[in-house]
Enzyme design. Structure first.
Site, mmCIF file in Angstrom:
data_model
loop_
_atom_site.group_PDB
_atom_site.id
_atom_site.type_symbol
_atom_site.label_atom_id
_atom_site.label_comp_id
_atom_site.label_asym_id
_atom_site.label_seq_id
_atom_site.Cartn_x
_atom_site.Cartn_y
_atom_site.Cartn_z
ATOM 1 N N CYS A 8 3.398 -8.618 4.956
ATOM 2 C CA CYS A 8 3.209 -8.396 3.397
ATOM 3 C C CYS A 8 1.664 -8.756 3.300
ATOM 4 O O CYS A 8 0.777 -8.868 4.180
ATOM 5 C CB CYS A 8 4.334 -9.219 2.521
ATOM 6 S SG CYS A 8 4.332 -10.926 2.911
ATOM 7 N N ASN A 11 1.846 -13.408 3.290
ATOM 8 C CA ASN A 11 2.911 -14.029 4.198
ATOM 9 C C ASN A 11 3.274 -15.323 3.674
ATOM 10 O O ASN A 11 3.638 -16.326 4.549
ATOM 11 C CB ASN A 11 1.964 -14.095 5.585
ATOM 12 C CG ASN A 11 2.985 -14.638 6.793
ATOM 13 O OD1 ASN A 11 2.702 -15.334 7.519
ATOM 14 N ND2 ASN A 11 4.105 -13.911 6.710
ATOM 15 N N CYS A 13 5.769 -15.088 0.596
ATOM 16 C CA CYS A 13 6.659 -14.622 -0.213
ATOM 17 C C CYS A 13 7.731 -13.558 0.529
ATOM 18 O O CYS A 13 9.067 -14.027 1.171
ATOM 19 C CB CYS A 13 6.503 -13.988 -1.464
ATOM 20 S SG CYS A 13 5.370 -14.839 -2.573
ATOM 21 N N ARG A 14 7.459 -12.466 0.540
ATOM 22 C CA ARG A 14 8.235 -11.411 1.271
ATOM 23 C C ARG A 14 8.396 -11.498 2.857
ATOM 24 O O ARG A 14 9.506 -11.340 3.116
ATOM 25 C CB ARG A 14 7.828 -9.755 0.447
ATOM 26 C CG ARG A 14 8.086 -9.799 -0.883
ATOM 27 C CD ARG A 14 7.043 -8.664 -1.181
ATOM 28 N NE ARG A 14 5.657 -8.566 -1.009
ATOM 29 C CZ ARG A 14 4.649 -8.085 -1.084
ATOM 30 N NH1 ARG A 14 5.024 -6.703 -1.521
ATOM 31 N NH2 ARG A 14 3.424 -8.362 -1.013
ATOM 32 N N SER A 15 7.494 -11.369 3.413
ATOM 33 C CA SER A 15 7.609 -11.275 4.818
ATOM 34 C C SER A 15 8.174 -12.621 5.346
ATOM 35 O O SER A 15 9.209 -12.308 6.273
ATOM 36 C CB SER A 15 6.457 -10.687 5.599
ATOM 37 O OG SER A 15 5.373 -11.720 5.474
ATOM 38 N N ASP A 127 6.306 -7.326 -5.376
ATOM 39 C CA ASP A 127 5.855 -8.642 -4.797
ATOM 40 C C ASP A 127 6.106 -9.475 -5.836
ATOM 41 O O ASP A 127 5.722 -9.609 -7.162
ATOM 42 C CB ASP A 127 4.384 -8.431 -5.019
ATOM 43 C CG ASP A 127 3.665 -9.541 -3.994
ATOM 44 O OD1 ASP A 127 4.291 -10.780 -4.112
ATOM 45 O OD2 ASP A 127 2.512 -9.440 -3.741
#
Ligand code: 4NP
Length: 154
Positions: A8, A11, A13-15, A127
């Site tokens: 993401c 690096n 939050c999402r990934s 996001d």
């Protein structure tokens, strides 16, 4: 050994959420010796940081460990090291294609997370750094990693 990298922007939050969730499923499936998971960001602002409080809260609620996860930036070697490099949104995918050498620009290797879902509500994993909706991200990540794990175990 199969190596999976989620990517993401920051690096945090999402990934890292996708990394923690998939690793947990891999271990529960008894495939920890066959599949390796990591995550990275295209940006460098958060290098060395632990995941965002919103990601930590969701993972804690789900009983999923994130103890060893620290943010890092994508490096050129990642394109050789990983078998699948999964972008959380279209801009991450675009950035990855830009970073990859021409011979590494392979849609089988580099693709968007939402391509895992047949009934995808959008092209991107939104996001939560901006939306605050970590729950929405978890639901997508949970479904997508189920599909991915099934593919990997085949
Ligand atoms: P992520 O969210 O890409 O899901 O980790 C973000 C984290 C940090 C920033 C942007 C997005 N930032 O601009 O610092």
């Amino acid at each position: 050994m199969i190596r999976i990298l989620f990517v993401c922007l920051g690096n945090i939050c999402r990934s890292p959420m996708a990394e923690a969730v998939l690793r947990d499923k891999i271990i529960k499936a008894g495939a920890g010796d066959r599949i390796v998971v990591d995550s990275a960001g295209t940006g460098n602002w958060h290098m060395g940081s632990i995941p965002h409080p919103g990601t930590r809260k969701i993972l804690s609620r789900e009983g999923i460990s994130f103890a060893k996860i620290r943010a890092r930036q994508v490096i050129p070697e990642d394109f050789q090291r990983f078998d699948r490099i999964i972008a959380m949104d279209r801009s991450n995918e675009r950035d990855l294609y830009r970073l990859a050498a021409p011979s590494e620009r392979d849609g089988q290797k580099i693709f968007r997370f939402m391509r895992l879902l047949d009934d995808r509500p959008s092209a991107d994993v939104p996001d939560p750094y901006y939306t605050g909706r970590f729950d929405e991200v978890f639901r997508l990540v949970d479904r997508g990693t189920d599909v991915l794990l099934r593919q990997l175990l085949r």
